[in-house]
Design a protein around this motif. Sequence first.
Motif, PDB file in Angstrom:
ATOM      1  N   GLN A   1      -5.731  12.309  -2.523  1.00 28.09           N
ATOM      2  CA  GLN A   1      -4.424  12.592  -3.113  1.00 28.09           C
ATOM      3  C   GLN A   1      -4.587  13.394  -4.406  1.00 28.09           C
ATOM      4  O   GLN A   1      -5.316  12.994  -5.311  1.00 28.09           O
ATOM      5  CB  GLN A   1      -3.673  11.282  -3.383  1.00 28.09           C
ATOM      6  N   ASN A   2      -3.935  14.557  -4.458  1.00 30.32           N
ATOM      7  CA  ASN A   2      -3.918  15.397  -5.660  1.00 30.32           C
ATOM      8  C   ASN A   2      -2.478  15.836  -5.831  1.00 30.32           C
ATOM      9  O   ASN A   2      -1.897  16.394  -4.903  1.00 30.32           O
ATOM     10  CB  ASN A   2      -4.799  16.644  -5.471  1.00 30.32           C
ATOM     11  N   PHE A   3      -1.921  15.572  -7.003  1.00 24.22           N
ATOM     12  CA  PHE A   3      -0.489  15.814  -7.169  1.00 24.22           C
ATOM     13  C   PHE A   3      -0.197  17.071  -7.974  1.00 24.22           C
ATOM     14  O   PHE A   3      -0.936  17.434  -8.891  1.00 24.22           O
ATOM     15  CB  PHE A   3       0.151  14.616  -7.887  1.00 24.22           C
ATOM     16  N   LEU A   4       0.936  17.688  -7.668  1.00 26.89           N
ATOM     17  CA  LEU A   4       1.427  18.832  -8.431  1.00 26.89           C
ATOM     18  C   LEU A   4       2.507  18.305  -9.372  1.00 26.89           C
ATOM     19  O   LEU A   4       3.530  17.786  -8.914  1.00 26.89           O
ATOM     20  CB  LEU A   4       2.041  19.870  -7.485  1.00 26.89           C
TER      21      LEU A   4
ATOM     22  N   ASN B   1       2.324  19.867   1.045  1.00 23.62           N
ATOM     23  CA  ASN B   1       1.006  19.859   0.422  1.00 23.62           C
ATOM     24  C   ASN B   1       0.351  18.549   0.837  1.00 23.62           C
ATOM     25  O   ASN B   1       0.596  17.506   0.252  1.00 23.62           O
ATOM     26  CB  ASN B   1       1.142  19.955  -1.106  1.00 23.62           C
TER      27      ASN B   1
ATOM     28  N   GLU C   1       6.230  10.254   4.555  1.00 25.08           N
ATOM     29  CA  GLU C   1       5.149   9.855   3.653  1.00 25.08           C
ATOM     30  C   GLU C   1       4.470   8.603   4.208  1.00 25.08           C
ATOM     31  O   GLU C   1       5.125   7.637   4.582  1.00 25.08           O
ATOM     32  CB  GLU C   1       5.715   9.600   2.246  1.00 25.08           C
ATOM     33  N   LYS C   2       3.145   8.645   4.232  1.00 27.65           N
ATOM     34  CA  LYS C   2       2.366   7.557   4.838  1.00 27.65           C
ATOM     35  C   LYS C   2       2.135   6.406   3.861  1.00 27.65           C
ATOM     36  O   LYS C   2       2.050   5.245   4.261  1.00 27.65           O
ATOM     37  CB  LYS C   2       1.020   8.154   5.262  1.00 27.65           C
ATOM     38  N   ASP C   3       1.997   6.741   2.588  1.00 23.09           N
ATOM     39  CA  ASP C   3       1.620   5.748   1.584  1.00 23.09           C
ATOM     40  C   ASP C   3       2.881   5.093   0.999  1.00 23.09           C
ATOM     41  O   ASP C   3       3.674   5.743   0.304  1.00 23.09           O
ATOM     42  CB  ASP C   3       0.812   6.477   0.491  1.00 23.09           C
TER      43      ASP C   3
ATOM     44  N   PRO D   1      -3.246  16.300   2.260  1.00 24.14           N
ATOM     45  CA  PRO D   1      -4.701  16.344   2.068  1.00 24.14           C
ATOM     46  C   PRO D   1      -5.298  17.325   3.080  1.00 24.14           C
ATOM     47  O   PRO D   1      -4.781  17.465   4.189  1.00 24.14           O
ATOM     48  CB  PRO D   1      -5.150  14.918   2.387  1.00 24.14           C
TER      49      PRO D   1
ATOM     50  N   ASP E   1       3.729   8.594   9.650  1.00 24.39           N
ATOM     51  CA  ASP E   1       2.557   9.477   9.725  1.00 24.39           C
ATOM     52  C   ASP E   1       2.976  10.815  10.340  1.00 24.39           C
ATOM     53  O   ASP E   1       3.513  10.851  11.452  1.00 24.39           O
ATOM     54  CB  ASP E   1       1.510   8.786  10.604  1.00 24.39           C
ATOM     55  N   VAL E   2       2.710  11.904   9.630  1.00 23.92           N
ATOM     56  CA  VAL E   2       3.121  13.223  10.124  1.00 23.92           C
ATOM     57  C   VAL E   2       2.403  13.605  11.418  1.00 23.92           C
ATOM     58  O   VAL E   2       2.879  14.462  12.160  1.00 23.92           O
ATOM     59  CB  VAL E   2       2.883  14.345   9.082  1.00 23.92           C
TER      60      VAL E   2
ATOM     61  N   PHE F   1       4.772   5.374  -2.574  1.00 22.63           N
ATOM     62  CA  PHE F   1       5.626   6.475  -3.042  1.00 22.63           C
ATOM     63  C   PHE F   1       7.098   6.293  -2.685  1.00 22.63           C
ATOM     64  O   PHE F   1       7.948   7.032  -3.193  1.00 22.63           O
ATOM     65  CB  PHE F   1       5.123   7.805  -2.461  1.00 22.63           C
TER      66      PHE F   1
ATOM     67  N   GLY G   1       4.221  14.742   3.581  1.00 19.90           N
ATOM     68  CA  GLY G   1       3.431  14.198   2.464  1.00 19.90           C
ATOM     69  C   GLY G   1       4.021  14.497   1.087  1.00 19.90           C
ATOM     70  O   GLY G   1       3.375  15.143   0.276  1.00 19.90           O
ATOM     71  N   PRO G   2       5.221  14.001   0.784  1.00 15.13           N
ATOM     72  CA  PRO G   2       5.868  14.316  -0.505  1.00 15.13           C
ATOM     73  C   PRO G   2       5.208  13.656  -1.720  1.00 15.13           C
ATOM     74  O   PRO G   2       5.365  14.160  -2.840  1.00 15.13           O
ATOM     75  CB  PRO G   2       7.294  13.782  -0.329  1.00 15.13           C
ATOM     76  N   GLY G   3       4.506  12.536  -1.520  1.00 14.76           N
ATOM     77  CA  GLY G   3       3.857  11.856  -2.651  1.00 14.76           C
ATOM     78  C   GLY G   3       4.862  11.557  -3.753  1.00 14.76           C
ATOM     79  O   GLY G   3       5.972  11.078  -3.485  1.00 14.76           O
TER      80      GLY G   3
HETATM   81  N1  SAM Z   1       3.045  16.723  -1.954  1.00 12.11           N
HETATM   82  C1  SAM Z   1       2.655  15.969  -3.121  1.00 12.11           C
HETATM   83  C2  SAM Z   1       2.308  16.898  -4.271  1.00 12.11           C
HETATM   84  O1  SAM Z   1       2.184  18.096  -4.011  1.00 12.11           O
HETATM   85  O2  SAM Z   1       2.182  16.431  -5.394  1.00 12.11           O
HETATM   86  C3  SAM Z   1       1.484  15.041  -2.813  1.00 12.11           C
HETATM   87  C4  SAM Z   1       0.222  15.749  -2.414  1.00 12.11           C
HETATM   88  S1  SAM Z   1      -1.116  14.716  -1.895  1.00 12.11           S
HETATM   89  C5  SAM Z   1      -2.389  15.936  -1.736  1.00 12.11           C
HETATM   90  C6  SAM Z   1      -0.806  14.402  -0.190  1.00 12.11           C
HETATM   91  C7  SAM Z   1       0.283  13.405   0.164  1.00 12.11           C
HETATM   92  O3  SAM Z   1       0.358  13.308   1.581  1.00 12.11           O
HETATM   93  C8  SAM Z   1       0.063  12.011  -0.355  1.00 12.11           C
HETATM   94  O4  SAM Z   1       1.251  11.506  -0.877  1.00 12.11           O
HETATM   95  C9  SAM Z   1      -0.392  11.227   0.870  1.00 12.11           C
HETATM   96  O5  SAM Z   1      -0.090   9.848   0.809  1.00 12.11           O
HETATM   97  C10 SAM Z   1       0.403  11.926   1.959  1.00 12.11           C
HETATM   98  N2  SAM Z   1      -0.191  11.813   3.297  1.00 12.11           N
HETATM   99  C11 SAM Z   1      -1.513  11.864   3.614  1.00 12.11           C
HETATM  100  N3  SAM Z   1      -1.677  11.765   4.943  1.00 12.11           N
HETATM  101  C12 SAM Z   1      -0.450  11.648   5.480  1.00 12.11           C
HETATM  102  C13 SAM Z   1       0.030  11.500   6.816  1.00 12.11           C
HETATM  103  N4  SAM Z   1      -0.809  11.475   7.853  1.00 12.11           N
HETATM  104  N5  SAM Z   1       1.362  11.391   7.008  1.00 12.11           N
HETATM  105  C14 SAM Z   1       2.224  11.423   5.947  1.00 12.11           C
HETATM  106  N6  SAM Z   1       1.822  11.566   4.680  1.00 12.11           N
HETATM  107  C15 SAM Z   1       0.515  11.675   4.436  1.00 12.11           C
END
Ligand code: SAM
Length: 345
Positions: free
Chosen positions: A35-38, A141, A85-87, A143, A111-112, A90, A63-65
């Motif tokens: 996880q890396n956030f903007l 955005n 969003e999986k986690d 992983p 899960d996307v 958030f 994956g909105p985080g």
């Molecule tokens: N989009 C946000 C941003 O730009 O700050 C968060 C980016 S972070 C790299 C990736 C996000 O995708 C995390 O919140 C993570 O939990 C979510 N994520 C990872 N795998 C996922 C999946 N299979 N389905 C849905 N969300 C997922």
Amino acid sequence: MAASGKLSTFRLPPLPTIREIIKLFRLHAMKQLSQNFLLDLRLTDKIVKKAGNLTNAYVYEVGPGPGGITRSILNAGVAELLVVEKDSRFIPGLQMLSDAAPGKLRIVHGDVLTFKVEKAFPGTLKRKWEDDPPDVHIIGNLPFSVSTPLIIQWLENVSQQDGPFTYGRTPMTLTFQKEVAERLVASTGSKQRSRLSVMAQYLCHVQHILTIPGRAFVPKPEVDVGVVRLVPLTRPGIQQPFKLVEKVVQHTFQFRRKHCHHGLGMLFPEARRPESTEALLQRADVEPTLRPGHLSVAHFRRLCDAYRHMCDRDPGLFAYNFREELRQKKSRPQTGEAWRESDSL
Ligand code: SAM
């Protein structure tokens, strides 16, 4: 007209910053989940602007985080934003955004890789494939470990016009590790030309629209990030089933520094490899000494058409797997042992 004017001028009310949201809900990034956030909303605005005109559009954010890109999408005047969003950590922060944008933000904890977006938006949004892209956009955005398998899955969906492409030629704006972004757009003969370049470019118009330095993310990833926009083509550059194209492209690139006949030869059983490879290359009118990276989509189209022709004549050919042949060869008993086995029968 008045209603659409109203929608397009929507702005979120003042809200805590993304940094404050992260603190408030204790959303420390999980390294094992990459996880890396903007946090910089000017940057998320820039990404969203590059996705195209989102006024009154239906957007699917993967994956909105903590919701940086989510805010920019909402401020772009969309009709509806669906986030997956999986986690679960958030979800409360996203719920706060949903309260600030009544009726606009739909949150799915899921899960996307398995979510069925084709059922999520009104059927009235569907457009014919040859028409302009529908008012449906994909933005995200994710992983890198998820975005690469996901784009392969979506390219197969593009070829079948199903999944997110049930609505028509849905544009995608997605982040990738910069090297992967470069591979996606790499032209014929360039250093980065790879499997992914051919698979993406025979199905989509692909643009590397932005590079974001790693330092813009919190925590900072090891690599820079490329934002890529993909719009499905009205007519794919290769008119064969995805799995067949994938097989030909994968075999060609497995010996990327050698002449292309080496990799292509592995499509055929060892006993008749030289003559079958020659027949394929001749029918496709492709020079055997070209390197994989120097083959254009047009070359691959001819190779796939020629391979299809050969598969139609030899129904067992498509299932042939040279690795399987190698494995069987290795596990086959030596001549002496074979005799001993048959003796005991
Ligand atoms: N989009 C946000 C941003 O730009 O700050 C968060 C980016 S972070 C790299 C990736 C996000 O995708 C995390 O919140 C993570 O939990 C979510 N994520 C990872 N795998 C996922 C999946 N299979 N389905 C849905 N969300 C997922």
